[in-house]
Structures are given as C-alpha cells and as structure tokens.
Design a protein around this motif. Structure first.
Motif, PDB file in Angstrom:
ATOM      1  N   UNK A 198       0.882  -1.168   0.000  1.00 43.46           N
ATOM      2  CA  UNK A 198       0.000   0.000   0.000  1.00 43.46           C
ATOM      3  C   UNK A 198       0.919   1.217   0.000  1.00 43.46           C
ATOM      4  N   UNK A 199       0.688   2.131  -0.902  1.00 48.93           N
ATOM      5  CA  UNK A 199       1.575   3.285  -1.013  1.00 48.93           C
ATOM      6  C   UNK A 199       2.707   3.062  -2.005  1.00 48.93           C
ATOM      7  N   UNK A 200       2.718   1.906  -2.654  1.00 52.93           N
ATOM      8  CA  UNK A 200       3.745   1.636  -3.653  1.00 52.93           C
ATOM      9  C   UNK A 200       4.988   1.018  -3.052  1.00 52.93           C
ATOM     10  N   UNK A 201       6.073   1.123  -3.768  1.00 49.13           N
ATOM     11  CA  UNK A 201       7.344   0.533  -3.351  1.00 49.13           C
ATOM     12  C   UNK A 201       7.889   1.261  -2.129  1.00 49.13           C
ATOM     13  N   UNK A 202       8.113   0.519  -1.070  1.00 50.91           N
ATOM     14  CA  UNK A 202       8.607   1.098   0.179  1.00 50.91           C
ATOM     15  C   UNK A 202       9.927   1.832  -0.034  1.00 50.91           C
ATOM     16  N   UNK A 203      10.861   1.180  -0.747  1.00 49.12           N
ATOM     17  CA  UNK A 203      12.178   1.777  -0.953  1.00 49.12           C
ATOM     18  C   UNK A 203      12.084   3.062  -1.762  1.00 49.12           C
TER      19      UNK A 203
ATOM     20  N   UNK B  67      13.178   6.579  -0.269  1.00 50.46           N
ATOM     21  CA  UNK B  67      14.486   7.040  -0.720  1.00 50.46           C
ATOM     22  C   UNK B  67      14.490   8.562  -0.896  1.00 50.46           C
ATOM     23  N   UNK B  68      13.469   9.086  -1.547  1.00 52.95           N
ATOM     24  CA  UNK B  68      13.409  10.538  -1.759  1.00 52.95           C
ATOM     25  C   UNK B  68      13.286  11.298  -0.445  1.00 52.95           C
ATOM     26  N   UNK B  69      12.655  10.693   0.515  1.00 56.33           N
ATOM     27  CA  UNK B  69      12.462  11.358   1.803  1.00 56.33           C
ATOM     28  C   UNK B  69      13.740  11.391   2.636  1.00 56.33           C
TER      29      UNK B  69
ATOM     30  N   UNK C 104      18.436   5.327   8.992  1.00 56.75           N
ATOM     31  CA  UNK C 104      17.382   5.017   8.020  1.00 56.75           C
ATOM     32  C   UNK C 104      17.937   5.172   6.610  1.00 56.75           C
ATOM     33  N   UNK C 105      18.621   6.270   6.361  1.00 57.90           N
ATOM     34  CA  UNK C 105      19.246   6.477   5.049  1.00 57.90           C
ATOM     35  C   UNK C 105      20.242   5.364   4.757  1.00 57.90           C
ATOM     36  N   UNK C 106      21.070   5.034   5.728  1.00 52.21           N
ATOM     37  CA  UNK C 106      22.061   3.978   5.539  1.00 52.21           C
ATOM     38  C   UNK C 106      21.399   2.650   5.184  1.00 52.21           C
ATOM     39  N   UNK C 107      20.310   2.322   5.865  1.00 50.70           N
ATOM     40  CA  UNK C 107      19.598   1.068   5.592  1.00 50.70           C
ATOM     41  C   UNK C 107      18.984   1.091   4.196  1.00 50.70           C
TER      42      UNK C 107
ATOM     43  N   UNK D  45      19.109   1.402 -16.048  1.00 45.72           N
ATOM     44  CA  UNK D  45      17.906   1.570 -16.860  1.00 45.72           C
ATOM     45  C   UNK D  45      16.738   0.748 -16.307  1.00 45.72           C
ATOM     46  N   UNK D  46      16.991  -0.482 -15.938  1.00 47.95           N
ATOM     47  CA  UNK D  46      15.933  -1.324 -15.388  1.00 47.95           C
ATOM     48  C   UNK D  46      15.400  -0.735 -14.090  1.00 47.95           C
ATOM     49  N   UNK D  47      16.300  -0.331 -13.204  1.00 54.13           N
ATOM     50  CA  UNK D  47      15.864   0.264 -11.933  1.00 54.13           C
ATOM     51  C   UNK D  47      15.077   1.552 -12.182  1.00 54.13           C
ATOM     52  N   UNK D  48      15.528   2.349 -13.136  1.00 56.93           N
ATOM     53  CA  UNK D  48      14.831   3.601 -13.458  1.00 56.93           C
ATOM     54  C   UNK D  48      13.419   3.342 -13.952  1.00 56.93           C
ATOM     55  N   UNK D  49      13.284   2.347 -14.840  1.00 55.22           N
ATOM     56  CA  UNK D  49      11.968   2.016 -15.380  1.00 55.22           C
ATOM     57  C   UNK D  49      11.052   1.497 -14.265  1.00 55.22           C
ATOM     58  N   UNK D  50      11.591   0.685 -13.376  1.00 53.12           N
ATOM     59  CA  UNK D  50      10.781   0.173 -12.265  1.00 53.12           C
ATOM     60  C   UNK D  50      10.332   1.297 -11.332  1.00 53.12           C
ATOM     61  N   UNK D  51      11.217   2.243 -11.060  1.00 50.85           N
ATOM     62  CA  UNK D  51      10.840   3.386 -10.210  1.00 50.85           C
ATOM     63  C   UNK D  51       9.762   4.228 -10.895  1.00 50.85           C
ATOM     64  N   UNK D  52       9.915   4.450 -12.195  1.00 51.18           N
ATOM     65  CA  UNK D  52       8.910   5.210 -12.944  1.00 51.18           C
ATOM     66  C   UNK D  52       7.582   4.458 -12.969  1.00 51.18           C
TER      67      UNK D  52
END
Length: 96
Positions: A3-8, A12-14, A22-25, A61-68
C-alpha cells in the motif's frame, strides 16, 4: 504491491539527503537490489543468453523504469506493467 507503492522508492526521496541509520539502511538495500540484477545479467551475457551489453547501464535503466512504473501505477496507469516488460525485453534482446 505495498500500500503506497514501493517502500524503498517512497522513502528514498524522503531520506536521501538526511544522514543517519534510516538512510544507511535504504542505501544498503538499494545496493543489494542493484547487485542482484547485475550479477544475473553478467551471468546471462557470459552464457550468451543475451546480447553483450553494458551491465551497469542496463541495471540503471531497469531500476529507473521500475521506479517510474511505481509512480505510474500509483497514479492509476495500469499499462505501466506492460511498458516495463516491453522496455526490459527490448533492452535484453537475445541473440538469435
């Protein structure tokens, strides 16, 4: 899907510019995630299961597409899954 999408991706942006555990993890998890497809792609290239490619670029590229896709899905774009599949398939065209 969470719920809320991908946790990571959501966190990450926050936390990317906030030093601390938290950032390190999150960054550790990101590195582990990126290492997994990189290893698999290197194995696939070595086994000639896919064309020669720049593995580091392909993983980016794969990670970017998944994030998008995560963002698109959160906004109701159900076609994002198909777009991810097509993008990755095009990226990893096998030798015929």
């Amino acid at each position: 899907m969470f719920e809320g999408g991908c946790f990571r991706v959501a966190n990450m942006a926050r936390f990317d510019s906030r030093p601390g555990p938290v950032r390190d993890a999150l960054f550790g998890n990101q590195r582990e995630w990126l290492d997994t497809p990189a290893m698999e792609l290197r194995n696939a290239v070595a086994a000639r299961e896919t064309a020669e490619l720049d593995v580091d670029l392909a993983v980016f590229q794969i990670d970017s597409v998944l994030c998008a896709a995560n963002t698109a899905l959160r906004l109701g774009d159900e076609s994002a899954v198909t777009k991810v599949r097509r993008t990755v398939e095009d990226l990893l065209k096998t030798r015929a």
